[in-house]
Design a protein around this motif. Structure first.
Motif, PDB file in Angstrom:
ATOM      1  N   LYS A  81      -2.612 -16.161   1.834  1.00  0.00           N
ATOM      2  CA  LYS A  81      -2.777 -17.513   2.374  1.00  0.00           C
ATOM      3  C   LYS A  81      -3.723 -18.307   1.486  1.00  0.00           C
ATOM      4  O   LYS A  81      -4.825 -17.834   1.176  1.00  0.00           O
ATOM      5  CB  LYS A  81      -3.343 -17.421   3.792  1.00  0.00           C
ATOM      6  CG  LYS A  81      -3.524 -18.764   4.452  1.00  0.00           C
ATOM      7  CD  LYS A  81      -3.940 -18.622   5.909  1.00  0.00           C
ATOM      8  CE  LYS A  81      -4.117 -19.984   6.540  1.00  0.00           C
ATOM      9  NZ  LYS A  81      -5.503 -20.366   6.742  1.00  0.00           N
ATOM     10  N   ALA A  82      -3.285 -19.482   1.106  1.00  0.00           N
ATOM     11  CA  ALA A  82      -4.111 -20.328   0.244  1.00  0.00           C
ATOM     12  C   ALA A  82      -5.042 -21.196   1.066  1.00  0.00           C
ATOM     13  O   ALA A  82      -4.671 -21.710   2.122  1.00  0.00           O
ATOM     14  CB  ALA A  82      -3.219 -21.214  -0.627  1.00  0.00           C
ATOM     15  N   VAL A  83      -6.263 -21.332   0.585  1.00  0.00           N
ATOM     16  CA  VAL A  83      -7.251 -22.212   1.211  1.00  0.00           C
ATOM     17  C   VAL A  83      -7.846 -23.060   0.086  1.00  0.00           C
ATOM     18  O   VAL A  83      -8.365 -22.518  -0.889  1.00  0.00           O
ATOM     19  CB  VAL A  83      -8.364 -21.405   1.917  1.00  0.00           C
ATOM     20  CG1 VAL A  83      -9.395 -22.326   2.541  1.00  0.00           C
ATOM     21  CG2 VAL A  83      -7.771 -20.474   2.969  1.00  0.00           C
ATOM     22  N   GLY A 102       1.141 -18.122   0.415  1.00  0.00           N
ATOM     23  CA  GLY A 102       1.261 -17.710  -0.981  1.00  0.00           C
ATOM     24  C   GLY A 102       2.568 -16.992  -1.266  1.00  0.00           C
ATOM     25  O   GLY A 102       3.091 -17.035  -2.378  1.00  0.00           O
ATOM     26  N   CYS A 103       3.098 -16.333  -0.215  1.00  0.00           N
ATOM     27  CA  CYS A 103       4.363 -15.597  -0.370  1.00  0.00           C
ATOM     28  C   CYS A 103       5.547 -16.541  -0.505  1.00  0.00           C
ATOM     29  O   CYS A 103       6.651 -16.118  -0.803  1.00  0.00           O
ATOM     30  CB  CYS A 103       4.551 -14.646   0.807  1.00  0.00           C
ATOM     31  SG  CYS A 103       3.191 -13.458   0.941  1.00  0.00           S
ATOM     32  N   GLY A 106       5.795 -18.672  -5.163  1.00  0.00           N
ATOM     33  CA  GLY A 106       6.031 -17.946  -6.415  1.00  0.00           C
ATOM     34  C   GLY A 106       5.668 -16.479  -6.386  1.00  0.00           C
ATOM     35  O   GLY A 106       5.905 -15.762  -7.349  1.00  0.00           O
ATOM     36  N   ILE A 107       5.077 -16.025  -5.282  1.00  0.00           N
ATOM     37  CA  ILE A 107       4.656 -14.622  -5.199  1.00  0.00           C
ATOM     38  C   ILE A 107       5.631 -13.850  -4.319  1.00  0.00           C
ATOM     39  O   ILE A 107       5.943 -14.281  -3.210  1.00  0.00           O
ATOM     40  CB  ILE A 107       3.231 -14.511  -4.607  1.00  0.00           C
ATOM     41  CG1 ILE A 107       2.244 -15.180  -5.548  1.00  0.00           C
ATOM     42  CG2 ILE A 107       2.853 -13.048  -4.353  1.00  0.00           C
ATOM     43  CD1 ILE A 107       0.845 -15.222  -5.001  1.00  0.00           C
ATOM     44  N   GLN A 108       6.100 -12.744  -4.856  1.00  0.00           N
ATOM     45  CA  GLN A 108       6.979 -11.903  -4.061  1.00  0.00           C
ATOM     46  C   GLN A 108       6.140 -10.903  -3.272  1.00  0.00           C
ATOM     47  O   GLN A 108       5.449 -10.066  -3.850  1.00  0.00           O
ATOM     48  CB  GLN A 108       7.963 -11.184  -4.969  1.00  0.00           C
ATOM     49  CG  GLN A 108       9.207 -10.787  -4.203  1.00  0.00           C
ATOM     50  CD  GLN A 108      10.178 -10.006  -5.055  1.00  0.00           C
ATOM     51  OE1 GLN A 108      10.191 -10.128  -6.279  1.00  0.00           O
ATOM     52  NE2 GLN A 108      10.983  -9.181  -4.409  1.00  0.00           N
ATOM     53  N   CYS A 109       6.206 -11.033  -1.939  1.00  0.00           N
ATOM     54  CA  CYS A 109       5.415 -10.156  -1.073  1.00  0.00           C
ATOM     55  C   CYS A 109       6.261  -8.997  -0.579  1.00  0.00           C
ATOM     56  O   CYS A 109       7.464  -9.146  -0.486  1.00  0.00           O
ATOM     57  CB  CYS A 109       4.860 -10.968   0.107  1.00  0.00           C
ATOM     58  SG  CYS A 109       3.596 -12.138  -0.439  1.00  0.00           S
ATOM     59  N   PRO A 110       5.733  -7.840  -0.239  1.00  0.00           N
ATOM     60  CA  PRO A 110       4.304  -7.546  -0.253  1.00  0.00           C
ATOM     61  C   PRO A 110       3.726  -7.507  -1.675  1.00  0.00           C
ATOM     62  O   PRO A 110       4.395  -7.111  -2.618  1.00  0.00           O
ATOM     63  CB  PRO A 110       4.219  -6.173   0.414  1.00  0.00           C
ATOM     64  CG  PRO A 110       5.562  -5.539   0.167  1.00  0.00           C
ATOM     65  CD  PRO A 110       6.532  -6.677   0.193  1.00  0.00           C
ATOM     66  N   ILE A 111       2.477  -7.931  -1.761  1.00  0.00           N
ATOM     67  CA  ILE A 111       1.751  -7.895  -3.029  1.00  0.00           C
ATOM     68  C   ILE A 111       1.359  -6.452  -3.309  1.00  0.00           C
ATOM     69  O   ILE A 111       0.950  -5.731  -2.400  1.00  0.00           O
ATOM     70  CB  ILE A 111       0.506  -8.812  -2.931  1.00  0.00           C
ATOM     71  CG1 ILE A 111       0.973 -10.274  -2.871  1.00  0.00           C
ATOM     72  CG2 ILE A 111      -0.459  -8.585  -4.089  1.00  0.00           C
ATOM     73  CD1 ILE A 111      -0.122 -11.264  -2.577  1.00  0.00           C
TER      74      ILE A 111
END
Ligand SMILES: *[C@@H]1O[C@H](CO)[C@@H](O)[C@H](O)[C@H]1NC(C)=O
Length: 159
Positions: A81-83, A102-103, A106-111
């Motif tokens: 989560k972006a803050v 954030g997922c 551009g980010i593939q979750c799970p990180i």
């Protein structure tokens, strides 16, 4: 650091390259100078803001800027989560961004631990913002609310 732009004495050469790239119609994204404000769950290598021809980045009111943070994660995390805060005269003020997840940025979750990621998002600069210099603080928090990254970079809002 990874980029020659991090060294002040190379800034001039770096700026000339950027101008050249921009003239050639290539991307004007430049690594910006940032400070790490406690990335306990990861490590940031490059922060790109586009467009940003000179630093601190001049952010035009009514425009949106793309942000690309390259980092490696030190942890496994299902979520991110972006803050974002704008720090004005030392006071952090929440800075809303359209997509906090954030997922979905551009980010593939799970990180996964030890993986590299490019976090991609947009920084919208509203017309009603004052034309001032401030510091942007951008955090991406993992499942345990620890920072996968925490970066600070100065910007200048212009009319
Ligand atoms: C983000 O930045 C990294 C490092 O500069 C680069 O390799 C990657 O292509 C960029 N991604 C986008 C979508 O611009």
């Amino acid at each position: 650091m990874l980029s020659p732009c991090f060294k002040d004495r190379n800034m001039d050469i770096c700026t000339r390259f950027v101008v050249l790239f921009c003239l050639m119609g290539l991307t004007c994204a430049v690594p910006v100078k940032f400070i790490d404000c406690g990335s306990s769950s990861g490590k940031v290598s490059i922060v790109d803001i586009d467009p940003c021809a000179s630093q601190p980045c001049q952010l035009q009111k009514g425009q949106a800027y793309s942000v690309n943070v390259t980092f490696s994660s030190a942890v496994d995390s299902q979520t991110s989560k972006a803050v974002v805060h704008g720090i004005i005269a030392g006071v952090p003020i929440p800075f809303p961004i359209p997509i906090e997840d954030g997922c979905k940025s551009g980010i593939q979750c799970p990180i996964q631990k030890q993986q590299n990621y490019h976090y991609l998002n947009s920084l919208p600069v509203k017309k009603e913002y004052p034309a001032i210099k401030l510091v942007v603080e951008w955090e991406l928090r993992d499942d345990n609310k620890q920072d996968l990254f925490c970066i600070r970079f100065p910007v200048q809002i212009v009319s």
